[in-house]
Design a protein around this motif. Sequence first.
Motif, PDB file in Angstrom:
ATOM      1  N   ILE A  34       0.845  -1.199   0.000  1.00  0.00           N
ATOM      2  CA  ILE A  34       0.000   0.000   0.000  1.00  0.00           C
ATOM      3  C   ILE A  34       0.879   1.247   0.000  1.00  0.00           C
ATOM      4  N   LYS A  35       1.931   1.245   0.793  1.00  0.00           N
ATOM      5  CA  LYS A  35       2.847   2.388   0.842  1.00  0.00           C
ATOM      6  C   LYS A  35       3.507   2.627  -0.509  1.00  0.00           C
ATOM      7  N   ILE A  36       3.900   1.562  -1.183  1.00  0.00           N
ATOM      8  CA  ILE A  36       4.532   1.692  -2.505  1.00  0.00           C
ATOM      9  C   ILE A  36       3.550   2.301  -3.507  1.00  0.00           C
ATOM     10  N   VAL A  37       2.306   1.827  -3.496  1.00  0.00           N
ATOM     11  CA  VAL A  37       1.293   2.325  -4.432  1.00  0.00           C
ATOM     12  C   VAL A  37       0.991   3.796  -4.155  1.00  0.00           C
ATOM     13  N   GLU A  38       0.944   4.177  -2.882  1.00  0.00           N
ATOM     14  CA  GLU A  38       0.694   5.583  -2.552  1.00  0.00           C
ATOM     15  C   GLU A  38       1.867   6.461  -2.988  1.00  0.00           C
ATOM     16  N   LYS A  39       3.087   5.963  -2.920  1.00  0.00           N
ATOM     17  CA  LYS A  39       4.246   6.715  -3.403  1.00  0.00           C
ATOM     18  C   LYS A  39       4.202   6.892  -4.917  1.00  0.00           C
ATOM     19  N   MET A  40       3.548   5.956  -5.607  1.00  0.00           N
ATOM     20  CA  MET A  40       3.411   6.058  -7.063  1.00  0.00           C
ATOM     21  C   MET A  40       2.383   7.112  -7.449  1.00  0.00           C
ATOM     22  N   GLY A  41       1.636   7.648  -6.484  1.00  0.00           N
ATOM     23  CA  GLY A  41       0.685   8.718  -6.763  1.00  0.00           C
ATOM     24  C   GLY A  41      -0.758   8.278  -6.883  1.00  0.00           C
ATOM     25  N   PHE A  42      -1.098   7.141  -6.309  1.00  0.00           N
ATOM     26  CA  PHE A  42      -2.467   6.642  -6.366  1.00  0.00           C
ATOM     27  C   PHE A  42      -3.102   6.709  -4.990  1.00  0.00           C
ATOM     28  N   VAL A  43      -4.434   6.690  -4.977  1.00  0.00           N
ATOM     29  CA  VAL A  43      -5.197   6.685  -3.724  1.00  0.00           C
ATOM     30  C   VAL A  43      -5.610   5.247  -3.439  1.00  0.00           C
ATOM     31  N   VAL A  44      -5.349   4.783  -2.226  1.00  0.00           N
ATOM     32  CA  VAL A  44      -5.723   3.430  -1.816  1.00  0.00           C
ATOM     33  C   VAL A  44      -6.775   3.543  -0.724  1.00  0.00           C
ATOM     34  N   GLU A 101     -10.088  -5.679   6.695  1.00  0.00           N
ATOM     35  CA  GLU A 101      -9.956  -5.319   5.277  1.00  0.00           C
ATOM     36  C   GLU A 101      -9.584  -6.551   4.484  1.00  0.00           C
ATOM     37  N   PHE A 102     -10.192  -6.684   3.322  1.00  0.00           N
ATOM     38  CA  PHE A 102      -9.874  -7.813   2.468  1.00  0.00           C
ATOM     39  C   PHE A 102      -9.249  -7.343   1.159  1.00  0.00           C
ATOM     40  N   LYS A 103      -9.871  -6.376   0.505  1.00  0.00           N
ATOM     41  CA  LYS A 103      -9.343  -5.822  -0.744  1.00  0.00           C
ATOM     42  C   LYS A 103      -9.382  -4.310  -0.685  1.00  0.00           C
ATOM     43  N   GLN A 104      -8.463  -3.682  -1.430  1.00  0.00           N
ATOM     44  CA  GLN A 104      -8.402  -2.240  -1.496  1.00  0.00           C
ATOM     45  C   GLN A 104      -8.728  -1.782  -2.914  1.00  0.00           C
ATOM     46  N   LYS A 105      -9.274  -0.573  -2.993  1.00  0.00           N
ATOM     47  CA  LYS A 105      -9.598   0.050  -4.276  1.00  0.00           C
ATOM     48  C   LYS A 105      -8.509   1.082  -4.574  1.00  0.00           C
ATOM     49  N   ILE A 106      -7.913   0.977  -5.755  1.00  0.00           N
ATOM     50  CA  ILE A 106      -6.842   1.886  -6.164  1.00  0.00           C
ATOM     51  C   ILE A 106      -7.364   2.769  -7.286  1.00  0.00           C
ATOM     52  N   SER A 107      -7.279   4.092  -7.081  1.00  0.00           N
ATOM     53  CA  SER A 107      -7.718   5.040  -8.095  1.00  0.00           C
ATOM     54  C   SER A 107      -6.689   6.156  -8.203  1.00  0.00           C
ATOM     55  N   ASP A 108      -6.839   6.997  -9.232  1.00  0.00           N
ATOM     56  CA  ASP A 108      -5.904   8.102  -9.467  1.00  0.00           C
ATOM     57  C   ASP A 108      -6.267   9.287  -8.592  1.00  0.00           C
ATOM     58  N   LYS A 109      -5.247  10.003  -8.091  1.00  0.00           N
ATOM     59  CA  LYS A 109      -5.473  11.155  -7.220  1.00  0.00           C
ATOM     60  C   LYS A 109      -6.129  12.311  -7.949  1.00  0.00           C
ATOM     61  N   THR A 110      -5.801  12.491  -9.211  1.00  0.00           N
ATOM     62  CA  THR A 110      -6.242  13.677  -9.925  1.00  0.00           C
ATOM     63  C   THR A 110      -7.721  13.654 -10.258  1.00  0.00           C
ATOM     64  N   LYS A 111      -8.357  12.509 -10.296  1.00  0.00           N
ATOM     65  CA  LYS A 111      -9.779  12.442 -10.690  1.00  0.00           C
ATOM     66  C   LYS A 111     -10.654  12.173  -9.527  1.00  0.00           C
TER      67      LYS A 111
END
Length: 111
Positions: A34-44, A101-111
């Motif tokens: 989750i930390k890696i994905v957030e560093k990539m600029g996505f919302v988890v 928590e079982f699954k997370q939703k990953i979306s773009d920060k800008t939208k």
Amino acid sequence: MRWNAQTFNKFRKDLEKIRGTRRYKTYRLGQEQIKIVEKMGFVVEPYLYLVRTRTFSNVKERHVDLRKLHYLKKNKVHTKIMQLTDEQKLLFKKNGVKFEEFKQKISDKTK
């Protein structure tokens, strides 16, 4: 989801497809991932929860969601994967229903 170089590259390419759009992807991720994905600029955000069923006394006087869990347990279903609202989370905490928590939703920060 375990990541080696090949699976991480495929994962990164899948996420790049949703960058700049309103779409999202769901994955089962650990805390480090989750930390890696957030560093990539996505919302988890948490998306699906694993709820452990249990029985209750005075079932007819209980909330509908608690009744559903009660009858699932009676039918030998021990866990249920479902989306939860904030009200349901509060209700489950008050009544001693365990969920995680079982699954997370990953979306773009800008939208």
